[in-house]
Motif scaffolding. Structure first.
Motif: not given
Length: 151
Positions: A46-55
């Motif tokens: 979840i942390s990786r998903e948020i970090r990778r796809n933060r706009y």
């Protein structure tokens, strides 16, 4: 007894999971570990998903629809990557496979001639070219793995 969420086989986040992540993380302000527990995922995922796809439109925010779109783009690009980048190396490998050389012999020969054909280009050589031209190489690979106790 507490259930282990990390032991679950990994699969990519679905569009539905990304939408739930957006709702719970952005609107309801739930912590990452709570969102991970609700989605039955690792908190690192979840942390990786948020970090990778933060706009950064106005403020740094996670949006599920662009995240899903860019995930699809990354998967397409990953499939298009050329395994042996040098045309000279590709031709060398193809010629030797047609002569009946095994992937192990070709890789060993390339290591000897490292100045001409870099070794780093041979990493994915077996998976790319051997199945098309040299069908017995996959059988040889399986036998080697089994002999080494890896299979």
């Amino acid at each position: 007894m507490r259930r282990c969420t990390i032991c679950i086989h990994y699969s990519n986040l679905s569009k539905f999971e990304r939408c739930r992540l957006f709702e719970w993380y952005q609107y309801q302000k739930k912590p990452i570990r709570e969102v991970a527990r609700l989605l039955n995922r690792s908190h690192a995922t979840i942390s990786r998903e948020i970090r990778r796809n933060r706009y950064y439109y106005y403020v740094p925010t996670y949006y599920p629809h662009p995240a899903q779109f860019y995930y699809g783009q990354r998967m397409k690009e990953r499939a298009k990557r050329i395994k042996l980048k040098s045309i000279e190396t590709q031709q060398y490998v193809t010629d030797k496979l047609e002569l009946g050389w095994t992937p192990e012999i070709i890789a060993g020969r390339i290591k000897l001639n490292e100045t001409r054909y870099p070794t780093c280009l041979m990493k994915r050589f077996t998976n790319t070219y051997t199945k098309k031209i040299h069908p017995l190489s996959s059988i040889c690979q399986d036998n080697i793995r089994n002999a080494n106790g890896l299979g």
